[in-house]
Design an enzyme around this catalytic site. Structure first.
Site, PDB file in Angstrom:
ATOM      1  N   ASP A 178      57.868   4.509 -22.907  1.00  0.00           N
ATOM      2  CA  ASP A 178      58.203   4.083 -24.264  1.00  0.00           C
ATOM      3  C   ASP A 178      58.777   5.297 -24.988  1.00  0.00           C
ATOM      4  O   ASP A 178      58.055   6.200 -25.390  1.00  0.00           O
ATOM      5  CB  ASP A 178      56.938   3.565 -24.957  1.00  0.00           C
ATOM      6  N   GLN A 198      59.951   7.178 -29.955  1.00  0.00           N
ATOM      7  CA  GLN A 198      59.862   8.369 -30.785  1.00  0.00           C
ATOM      8  C   GLN A 198      60.498   9.588 -30.118  1.00  0.00           C
ATOM      9  O   GLN A 198      60.488  10.675 -30.698  1.00  0.00           O
ATOM     10  CB  GLN A 198      58.392   8.674 -31.111  1.00  0.00           C
ATOM     11  N   CYS A 231      50.197   0.833 -35.552  1.00  0.00           N
ATOM     12  CA  CYS A 231      50.212   0.063 -34.301  1.00  0.00           C
ATOM     13  C   CYS A 231      49.527   0.821 -33.169  1.00  0.00           C
ATOM     14  O   CYS A 231      49.916   0.700 -32.003  1.00  0.00           O
ATOM     15  CB  CYS A 231      51.635  -0.322 -33.904  1.00  0.00           C
TER      16      CYS A 231
END
Length: 425
Positions: free
Chosen positions: A218, A221, A383
């Protein structure tokens, strides 16, 4: 560190490309452009949620709608051809930006979450079963954690979590224990959106591959803030979102190794992704189009191309240096306040964000006070609710930085936090 020290990038010139940064805002919501006479200059420090958009990217959107707005791959007329070329070129540009082999490995989605779900459903439902394990980290965003959790329930697989130590880093010894021959997928965040931790994703990929597993990174960022080479990491899948890297909302990217994507079935079915259809059966288009059903994110893809051009003009090494400089400065300034607790690694070893709490003040209350000072931050669990449970807090306040932020803005953040201290003393 003095606020007059030079930056690795020309921040003043960059700020001129973002008209929204000239806004004035107040503690009470007003219609944009109205009632701003007594308000304060905006200090936008919520970039980990959504970055602002430069004029060059907005111009690319306007050029599309005013100049060649049309559907792609469905017409031989001039506008459709122009739109199709621009949309395909956007895939090529993204592939180049992250080190992919070509457009075949770049699927446009609407965000990182959809990219995660695409892999989880198209690959996970087919490949996972009883006795299989998916390994995550304790700092995963809900996009990863919830998705793999639910896929595991559907398939009978189990989910294990790599622990996080007291400094907010992954316990790599624990990772080595968990990643064994039963593991089929390791899904990890590249840069934590709460702790700022920069994870050793290449090392995790090596562990996964030695165990015969795939790795999903992921990068929501990471790609906006530092050079990323998916081949160097050896990621099987890598995902990120346009709206965190100066682009528009509504577009995400899934990188996947071509040989893996070829073997996967589509996630969505319909127009655009088919090669042939009969009443009895259908066959699929070539990559990446077989994963982009229906009218795709044309305008968003073209705008993402423009955003990448903008970032490349700055230089991703410079983007990273500037962000890390601001993060270290913010960490040091906030550390001066003895009743502020900061989460994650030290300031010289983190991505461009700082999550913290002020003793005795709920993060939502602190965020509201900062808003009264025109300082925009994020408050909540970001989250990462299980991670906040592990930290023993319900929520945190997060300030996150990007190419247009300055030392002076961080000083305003710290002054506003100090005012909150006085208010709640």
């Amino acid at each position: 560190m003095g606020v007059q020290e030079s930056y690795p990038i020309d921040v003043a010139s960059i700020r001129e490309d973002f008209p929204i940064l000239d806004r004035k805002v107040g503690g009470d919501f007003t219609v944009p452009g109205e009632g701003e006479d007594d308000d304060l200059p905006l200090v936008y420090l919520d970039n980990a949620a959504t970055s602002q958009t430069p004029k060059q990217v907005v111009d690319a959107i306007v050029d599309y709608y005013y100049g060649y707005n049309s559907n792609v791959h469905r017409g031989i007329h001039h506008l459709s051809q122009e739109a199709s070329v621009a949309y395909e070129n956007a895939h090529d540009r993204v592939a180049e930006f992250v080190g992919a082999a070509g457009r075949e490995e770049i699927v446009f989605t609407k965000n990182t979450t959809e990219a995660m779900n695409l892999v989880a459903y198209a690959w996970g439902l087919e490949e996972l079963g009883e006795g299989d394990t998916v390994v995550l980290t304790e700092m995963e965003h809900h996009a990863s954690l919830v998705t793999w959790q639910q896929i595991a329930k559907k398939t009978g697989a189990s989910v294990e979590y790599i622990g996080v130590d007291e400094e907010g880093r992954l316990d790599m010894d624990h990772a080595a224990e968990l990643i064994d021959e039963d593991v089929k997928m390791v899904s990890t965040v590249h840069v934590s959106n709460t702790l700022g931790t920069i994870n050793p994703v290449a090392e995790l990929a090596e562990m996964a591959h030695e165990a015969g597993a795939y790795v999903f990174v992921d990068g929501a960022q990471a790609v906006p803030t530092r050079p990323v080479d998916v081949k160097e990491i050896d990621a099987d899948f890598y995902a990120f979102s346009g709206h965190k890297m100066l682009g528009p909302t509504g577009i995400g990217v899934l990188y996947g190794k071509e040989e893996i994507l070829e073997e996967m079935s589509p996630y969505l079915y319909g127009g655009e992704m088919i090669r042939s259809v009969t009443y009895e059966d259908s066959t699929w288009e070539d990559l990446p189009w077989k994963f982009e059903a229906g009218t795709p994110v044309i305008e968003q893809g073209i705008a993402l191309h423009a955003a990448i051009d903008y970032l490349d003009d700055i230089g991703m090494e410079n983007v990273q240096a500037h962000e890390e400089l601001l993060a270290e400065y913010a960490y040091d300034r906030l550390t001066e306040l003895d009743d502020v607790e900061i989460y994650g690694p030290p300031g010289d070893d983190r991505g461009g964000l700082v999550a913290f709490n002020l003793d005795g003040v709920h993060a939502h209350d602190l965020s509201s006070i900062l808003n009264d000072h025109a300082v925009a931050v994020r408050a909540g669990d970001h989250c990462t609710q299980p991670l906040h449970d592990k930290l023993g807090v319900a929520a945190s306040t997060r300030a996150s930085f990007y190419v247009y932020n300055t030392f002076e803005e961080i000083d305003k953040l710290v002054e506003a936090v100090d005012d909150a201290r006085q208010l709640f003393a």
